[in-house]
Design a protein around this motif. Structure first.
Motif, short mmCIF file in Angstrom:
data_model
loop_
_atom_site.label_atom_id
_atom_site.label_comp_id
_atom_site.label_asym_id
_atom_site.label_seq_id
_atom_site.Cartn_x
_atom_site.Cartn_y
_atom_site.Cartn_z
N ASN A 1 0.87 -1.19 0.00
CA ASN A 1 0.00 0.00 0.00
C ASN A 1 0.90 1.23 0.00
O ASN A 1 0.68 2.18 -0.75
CB ASN A 1 -0.91 -0.01 1.25
N ASP B 1 -3.41 8.69 1.99
CA ASP B 1 -3.29 7.64 3.01
C ASP B 1 -2.84 6.35 2.34
O ASP B 1 -3.61 5.68 1.66
CB ASP B 1 -4.67 7.46 3.69
N ILE C 1 -0.99 3.87 4.21
CA ILE C 1 -0.40 3.16 5.36
C ILE C 1 -0.69 1.66 5.25
O ILE C 1 0.21 0.85 5.16
CB ILE C 1 -0.94 3.73 6.69
N PHE C 2 -1.98 1.33 5.24
CA PHE C 2 -2.37 -0.09 5.14
C PHE C 2 -3.45 -0.27 4.08
O PHE C 2 -4.32 0.56 3.90
CB PHE C 2 -2.95 -0.60 6.47
N ILE D 1 -5.65 5.12 -0.39
CA ILE D 1 -5.32 4.18 -1.45
C ILE D 1 -5.84 2.80 -1.06
O ILE D 1 -5.52 2.28 -0.01
CB ILE D 1 -3.80 4.12 -1.70
N ILE E 1 -7.92 1.12 0.55
CA ILE E 1 -8.79 0.95 1.72
C ILE E 1 -8.41 1.99 2.77
O ILE E 1 -7.21 2.27 2.92
CB ILE E 1 -8.61 -0.47 2.34
N SER F 1 -6.89 3.24 5.82
CA SER F 1 -5.95 2.51 6.68
C SER F 1 -6.55 2.27 8.06
O SER F 1 -7.07 3.19 8.69
CB SER F 1 -4.64 3.29 6.80
K LIG Z 1 -4.69 2.95 2.67
#
Ligand SMILES: [K+]
Ligand SMILES: NC(=O)C1=CN([C@@H]2O[C@H](COP(=O)(O)OP(=O)(O)OC[C@H]3O[C@@H](n4cnc5c(N)ncnc54)[C@H](O)[C@@H]3O)[C@@H](O)[C@H]2O)[C@H](O)CC1
Length: 220
Positions: A56, A127, A129-130, A159, A161, A163
């Motif tokens: 991600n 975003d 991160i995850f 991006i 989902i 995070s």
């Molecule tokens: K994300």
């Protein structure tokens, strides 16, 4: 519309890369361009890319490189251990390091304060991160960073989902990004579709994962 859970998406991704030999960096590049093409670049000129060090984050680094290439103001904030970064993350991270010195690691409470104060200078947060790799409760520095993003009231694009949000919409992992807009890769994620709060803020973009990979795991 095809709606998938986390496991199915991971299986499709893996099959596309490992069996169909679609280079993962090509998917990452397509993902970054999918986000770029959903940004109004006439009004969004300053970006804070907040990324961890998985794929991600790799999407985030590719987007950072593309934004820098068109002359946008970009600050990159890494939360996570760069020594554990994925191969795809490092490919574009290396380029970003050549294109800007505004790359900051967030590891300590002082870094958190620096991050919070610096956000005042930008008008868009990315975003990264995850995504589908989130598999446990968000804690420590990650939860601080997500809280600061949410308190900043800066327009935030996630991006794939938000995070911290469970792809399947079943688990509470503590905290998640309150995204203003989400660009999700290839297929609609179950958790986001059945959560009416996010469903109207999401676009799903084709990033080049072959239909053959999708058909293998989706029984229509
Ligand atoms: K994300
Ligand atoms: N190759 C592909 O499948 C493509 C994926 N794309 C993008 O990549 C992400 C999925 O990437 P992945 O590396 O599997 O995981 P994440 O980047 O989501 O997470 C990184 C890493 O974080 C660790 N982790 C999980 N939960 C926690 C937590 N609560 N706290 C700390 N760390 C955590 C875990 O080790 C993860 O591996 C996908 O969403 C897409 O954005 C490309 O877009 C296309 C190709």
């Amino acid at each position: 519309m095809i709606i998938v859970d986390r496991e199915t998406m991971k299986n499709i991704d893996a099959y596309a890369i490992n069996e169909l030999k679609i280079p993962s960096i090509c998917l990452v590049e397509r993902a970054s361009l999918a986000v770029l093409n959903n940004i109004n670049l006439d009004i969004r000129n300053s970006f804070g890319i907040v990324a961890s060090v998985g794929n991600n984050g790799a999407d985030g680094m590719a987007l950072a490189r593309n934004l820098l290439s068109i002359g946008k103001k970009v600050e990159i904030y890494i939360v996570g251990d760069i020594k554990k970064a994925s191969t795809d993350f490092l490919i574009n991270f290396e380029s970003c390091k050549k294109m800007t010195d505004k790359i900051f690691e967030i590891r300590t409470i002082d870094d958190i304060e620096f991050f919070k104060n610096n956000l005042e200078k930008i008008n868009t947060i990315i975003d990264a991160i995850f995504g589908t790799g989130l598999n446990r409760t968000v804690s420590g520095i990650y939860s601080y960073v997500i809280e600061i993003i949410n308190l900043s009231n800066i327009f935030t694009i996630s991006i794939d989902i938000p995070s911290g949000y469970d792809c399947d919409g079943e688990m509470d992992f503590g905290t998640y990004v309150d995204s203003d807009f989400i660009v999700s890769m290839q297929l609609m994620k179950k958790g986001l579709y059945y959560d009416t709060y996010f469903r109207d803020k999401i676009v799903v973009e084709d990033i080049g994962i072959a239909q053959k990979a999708i058909d293998k795991f989706i029984n229509i």
